[in-house]
Design an enzyme around this catalytic site. Structure first.
Site, short mmCIF file in Angstrom:
data_model
loop_
_atom_site.label_atom_id
_atom_site.label_comp_id
_atom_site.label_asym_id
_atom_site.label_seq_id
_atom_site.Cartn_x
_atom_site.Cartn_y
_atom_site.Cartn_z
N GLN A 71 -11.37 4.24 -2.62
CA GLN A 71 -11.53 2.99 -2.84
C GLN A 71 -12.09 2.16 -1.88
O GLN A 71 -12.24 2.43 -0.41
CB GLN A 71 -9.85 2.45 -2.88
CG GLN A 71 -9.02 2.91 -4.09
CD GLN A 71 -7.89 2.01 -4.53
OE1 GLN A 71 -6.94 2.73 -4.15
NE2 GLN A 71 -8.01 1.05 -4.90
N HIS A 72 -12.45 0.99 -2.09
CA HIS A 72 -12.92 -0.25 -1.14
C HIS A 72 -14.43 -0.02 -0.74
O HIS A 72 -14.79 -1.06 -0.07
CB HIS A 72 -12.15 -0.32 0.04
CG HIS A 72 -10.76 -0.29 -0.18
ND1 HIS A 72 -10.13 -1.01 -1.06
CD2 HIS A 72 -9.69 0.45 0.30
CE1 HIS A 72 -8.54 -0.91 -1.35
NE2 HIS A 72 -8.52 0.05 -0.17
N ASP A 221 -8.85 6.40 -5.77
CA ASP A 221 -7.94 7.82 -5.77
C ASP A 221 -6.63 7.81 -5.85
O ASP A 221 -6.02 8.64 -6.54
CB ASP A 221 -8.43 8.35 -4.45
CG ASP A 221 -8.40 7.51 -3.28
OD1 ASP A 221 -7.94 6.16 -3.35
OD2 ASP A 221 -8.78 7.73 -2.18
#
Length: 457
Positions: A71-72, A221
């Site tokens: 992520q991110h 995830d």
């Protein structure tokens, strides 16, 4: 037999599993490494995905595939779809000051929690975009659209519309899981202008095709892991990998102004409040290297020491920390004496330190309104016998440990099967080989850890 595939494009590697769409039985798998670093050319992810697919026997007989991803990560694209600069990953902390500025400008943590369910920290995409605008204004100006790692990979496979899903969008800092809408004003405040964003697809929607293989929307995830282990309300999934996470399915969105709990969405249409720590399995690897032993031997040493490690407490902030938000913190050892400074106590303190940090995360989830009846322990760290046996004492709850697997990839595969089958919920897959661990709680370990954590030394 109808086959589906799931991808986990994580920080360290790309894993691919191919499973029976009906039963979830594993048919074959493959993997390939990613380069080290906190800023990476996304082309490496596609190279690794191609290699992992080949290692898994290809996709010619696979009906559907979904991509789960870290992520991110900030993937900036220009007006032709080319990557503007190396992607900044979730664990790149250079944007810590940018996050603080954004929080202040909107009116404080509560304003952000109400807006998007999450208070910006260095890890979030919105913070990285502010860093880009401040430090690389030319690259910021070239950025015509912003994607996340799993969005970009799905797009590379299908070369159609750029899409994402609720779970990954909820980790950007400019998407509200509660309303299901982007906050373009927050994106503009970070980047300096409005950029195109991926369309948010439904949880079982087919978003394109790679040859004859349908593409699912994918997931962040942690949301993919929740699908992979079949987590239900009351289950807190604790993952000990490159990062440590604690998260639980919820029917209501979270909005924690303390910033400890991220109000993410899940991959099934509901919510996934989550707490993340930066320091998890690598703490154990580093401690094993320090002691000159293998990870298995580190576990043996830890189990040979008494609970509490003879008074030794390890605050394992070796990479700074996200929860609590201390990006500039360092690791510290407390309680060292001539008698307590032994390899066994150091090993035990490392295991207890990692688990105490995650137990603080479970407490934060409960304080935010979540149930925590039991812990489902996954990730590379869960393969340690010491972690499995010490965890229920630290968490104060029963701990279930599924047999080792690639649960983010499994969850992506389960989503792919859902795309094929349709219906309101994902197909039921049996999770084999789960063991249950229980132990008397050791609250004194948590208390000493908390005192050392907040001592300021």
């Amino acid at each position: 037999m109808t086959l589906v595939a799931g991808v986990d494009s994580s920080t360290q590697s790309c894993k691919v599993v191919v499973r029976d769409a009906e039963t979830g039985a594993l048919v074959r798998s493959g993997s390939a490494p990613h380069p080290d670093g906190t800023a990476v050319d996304p082309a490496h992810w596609l190279t690794a995905l191609t290699a992992a697919v080949q290692a898994a026997g290809g996709l010619d007989d696979v009906a559907a595939l979904s991509v789960g991803g870290q992520q991110h990560g900030m993937v900036c694209l220009d007006d032709r779809g080319a990557v503007v600069r190396d992607a900044l990953l979730w664990n790149d902390t250079r944007s810590a000051a940018a996050a603080a500025d954004l929080v202040s400008e909107l009116g404080g943590p509560r304003a952000w929690a109400d807006a998007v369910g999450t208070v910006p920290m260095a890890s979030l995409t919105v913070s990285k975009l502010r860093w880009l605008a401040a430090h690389e204004p030319q690259n910021a100006a070239r950025t015509a659209s912003v994607a996340l790692p799993h969005d970009w990979l799905t797009w590379q496979l299908g070369r159609g519309e750029l899409t994402t899903d609720r779970s990954d969008a909820s980790g950007t800092g400019y998407y509200s899981p509660a309303t299901g809408e982007y906050r373009l004003d927050l994106l503009e405040a970070a980047l300096g202008h409005r950029a195109a964003l991926p369309r948010v697809a439904g949880p079982s929607e087919t978003v394109g095709a790679f040859g004859r293989t349908q593409l699912g929307p994918g997931a962040g995830d942690n949301a993919a892991v929740a699908l992979g282990v079949g987590a239900a309300q009351g289950d807190v999934v604790v993952s000990i990998g490159t990062s440590g996470t604690a998260f639980t399915p919820s029917s209501t969105p979270a909005a924690d102004a303390s910033g400890l709990v991220a109000g993410f969405a899940d991959a099934a249409g509901a919510y996934l409040p989550l707490v993340c720590t930066l320091n998890a399995a690598l703490v154990l690897t580093t401690t094993a290297t320090l002691l000159g032993v293998s990870l298995d031997r580190l576990g043996d040493l830890a189990l040979s020491a008494d609970p509490g490690a003879g008074g030794v407490v390890f605050i394992p902030y070796l990479q700074g920390e996200r929860t609590p938000n201390r990006p500039d913190a360092t690791g510290t050892l407390h309680g060292l004496t001539l008698t307590s400074t032994t390899p066994a106590n150091l090993a035990r303190a490392a295991v207890e330190g990692v688990l105490c940090g995650l137990a603080d995360g479970v407490d934060a989830l409960v304080a935010a309104g979540a149930r925590a009846d039991r812990v489902i322990l996954v990730g590379g760290g869960a393969r340690s016998r010491a972690v499995r046996e010490i965890a229920p004492a630290v968490f104060g709850r029963p701990v279930l440990v599924p047999e080792p697997g690639e649960y983010a990839a499994d969850g992506a595969a389960r989503q792919a099967a859902w795309c094929l089958a349709g219906g309101p919920t994902p197909p039921s897959w049996h999770l084999a080989g789960t063991t249950r661990h229980e132990a008397d709680p050791t609250p004194e370990v948590r208390s000493r850890y908390a005192a050392a954590r907040d001592s300021g030394t």
